[in-house]
Motif scaffolding. Structure first.
Motif, PDB file in Angstrom:
ATOM      1  N   UNK A 178       0.841  -1.211   0.000  1.00  0.00           N
ATOM      2  CA  UNK A 178       0.000   0.000   0.000  1.00  0.00           C
ATOM      3  C   UNK A 178       0.871   1.254   0.000  1.00  0.00           C
ATOM      4  N   UNK A 179       1.908   1.258   0.843  1.00  0.00           N
ATOM      5  CA  UNK A 179       2.782   2.429   0.938  1.00  0.00           C
ATOM      6  C   UNK A 179       3.521   2.668  -0.371  1.00  0.00           C
ATOM      7  N   UNK A 180       3.869   1.593  -1.081  1.00  0.00           N
ATOM      8  CA  UNK A 180       4.525   1.757  -2.391  1.00  0.00           C
ATOM      9  C   UNK A 180       3.567   2.386  -3.392  1.00  0.00           C
ATOM     10  N   UNK A 181       2.308   1.999  -3.358  1.00  0.00           N
ATOM     11  CA  UNK A 181       1.322   2.547  -4.289  1.00  0.00           C
ATOM     12  C   UNK A 181       1.065   4.034  -4.023  1.00  0.00           C
ATOM     13  N   UNK A 182       1.045   4.413  -2.735  1.00  0.00           N
ATOM     14  CA  UNK A 182       0.691   5.796  -2.369  1.00  0.00           C
ATOM     15  C   UNK A 182       1.890   6.536  -1.773  1.00  0.00           C
ATOM     16  N   UNK A 183       3.069   6.207  -2.257  1.00  0.00           N
ATOM     17  CA  UNK A 183       4.286   6.793  -1.699  1.00  0.00           C
ATOM     18  C   UNK A 183       4.273   8.315  -1.775  1.00  0.00           C
ATOM     19  N   UNK A 219       6.235   8.590   7.509  1.00  0.00           N
ATOM     20  CA  UNK A 219       7.542   7.978   7.282  1.00  0.00           C
ATOM     21  C   UNK A 219       7.480   6.471   7.034  1.00  0.00           C
ATOM     22  N   UNK A 220       6.568   6.038   6.194  1.00  0.00           N
ATOM     23  CA  UNK A 220       6.593   4.628   5.816  1.00  0.00           C
ATOM     24  C   UNK A 220       7.869   4.345   5.028  1.00  0.00           C
ATOM     25  N   UNK A 221       8.320   3.110   5.070  1.00  0.00           N
ATOM     26  CA  UNK A 221       9.612   2.756   4.497  1.00  0.00           C
ATOM     27  C   UNK A 221       9.749   3.154   3.023  1.00  0.00           C
ATOM     28  N   UNK A 222       8.768   2.920   2.150  1.00  0.00           N
ATOM     29  CA  UNK A 222       8.938   3.334   0.748  1.00  0.00           C
ATOM     30  C   UNK A 222       9.158   4.837   0.564  1.00  0.00           C
ATOM     31  N   UNK A 223       8.717   5.649   1.544  1.00  0.00           N
ATOM     32  CA  UNK A 223       8.899   7.100   1.439  1.00  0.00           C
ATOM     33  C   UNK A 223      10.364   7.475   1.634  1.00  0.00           C
ATOM     34  N   UNK A 224      11.037   6.815   2.591  1.00  0.00           N
ATOM     35  CA  UNK A 224      12.429   7.163   2.892  1.00  0.00           C
ATOM     36  C   UNK A 224      13.406   6.225   2.190  1.00  0.00           C
ATOM     37  N   UNK A 225      12.887   5.328   1.374  1.00  0.00           N
ATOM     38  CA  UNK A 225      13.707   4.346   0.661  1.00  0.00           C
ATOM     39  C   UNK A 225      13.367   4.413  -0.829  1.00  0.00           C
TER      40      UNK A 225
END
Length: 300
Positions: free
Chosen positions: A195-200, A209-215
């Protein structure tokens, strides 16, 4: 139509609209998933024929507490929700409900759910539910804007609903209940990261600060998805090895786990939105299928 009739019709429409907004505030789809997992915990944790009256009482109290907790979460995150495209039309950021209304509604039905569980079911189910409420609101919610560890912290309350069902049915907290917890915990990591990757971009805009945001290169994200999916595959086999699920479940868990892990590996090989969406869909198929087969093949 007379003016009085029109006034009554408008008033009824407004009441229905506000009721729908309060219902949306409780996130009914999330509550439904909570109830499904709590149901499986109760059913598997029952020694013989389940006590269906107690099951309904457990589900009712859990639904109240879960809906209230989620409403309070929306109250706390109303400013963040107003920034993101996927959440800005929720009742609070859209202005359809006032913050004070949401806070009172959330506190009222959360407390009602906890008290009902304590009185109608048992104190252990109420305690586990209270841990979910406290950890979700006081730890996970504020941590989302501070650290990527919020994902692991948030997985704890998300993994506890089957434990509610288990202790409601058995009155004890055994290793079997913790296996159900571990399955839910490990499943949530790839599910949440998809989900975080889709809505980064949306999350980045809100400072979450979900992981895909800082990665941005997705290296750490991919490793977390694969490692937790592999661990989930292994842990999902334990119900048969511990004796509370049968051989049919073991085979199904093996096949479902391999398929779910393969979805994560494919995303890691080519991290794009299409494969992230496929992983999300795979997670939404995997968990209900696994829990359904576990319930059908439980060992009494």
């Amino acid at each position: 139509m007379s003016s009085d009739t029109r006034t009554v019709a408008v008033s009824e429409a407004n009441v229905m609209r506000r009721a729908a907004d309060f219902f949306e505030l409780a996130k009914p789809r999330v509550v439904l998933m909570v109830l499904i997992t709590a149901f499986v915990g109760f059913y598997v944790g029952s020694d013989a024929v389940p006590n269906y009256l107690e099951l309904l009482q457990m589900l009712f109290g859990t639904a109240l507490a879960a809906g209230g907790t989620l409403a309070l979460n929306q109250y706390l995150e109303r400013d963040t929700d107003s920034v993101m495209a996927r959440t800005r039309h929720r009742p609070l950021p859209d202005g359809r409900l006032q913050p004070r209304e949401a806070a009172c509604f959330g506190m009222l039905i959360t407390l009602a759910g906890l008290v009902y569980l304590a009185l109608a079911v048992n104190w252990m189910s109420a305690c586990v539910t209270a841990v979910i409420t406290v950890s979700y609101l006081l730890f996970y919610t504020p941590l989302k804007r501070k650290s990527s560890l919020c994902m692991l912290v948030g997985a704890v309350p998300g993994a506890l609903p089957p434990v509610i069902g288990w202790v409601a049915a058995s009155g004890t907290l055994t290793v079997d209940a913790w296996v159900l917890f571990a399955i839910m915990f490990l499943w949530q990591v790839p599910h949440t990261l998809a989900i975080a990757r889709l809505y980064r971009d949306d999350y980045a805009k809100a400072g979450i600060q979900f992981l895909p945001v800082i990665d941005p290169d997705s290296g750490s994200t991919d490793r977390q998805i694969i490692s937790h999916s592999a661990a989930l595959w292994a842990v999902s086999l334990l119900p048969t090895l511990l004796g509370f699920a049968g051989a049919i479940y073991f085979v199904a868990a093996f096949v479902l786990g391999v398929a779910f892990l393969a979805s994560g590996v494919r995303l890691a090989m080519n991290s794009n939105l299409l494969r992230a969406r496929r992983l999300l869909y795979a997670s939404l198929i995997y968990l209900p299928a696994l829990l359904l087969i576990m319930a059908l093949d439980r060992v009494r």
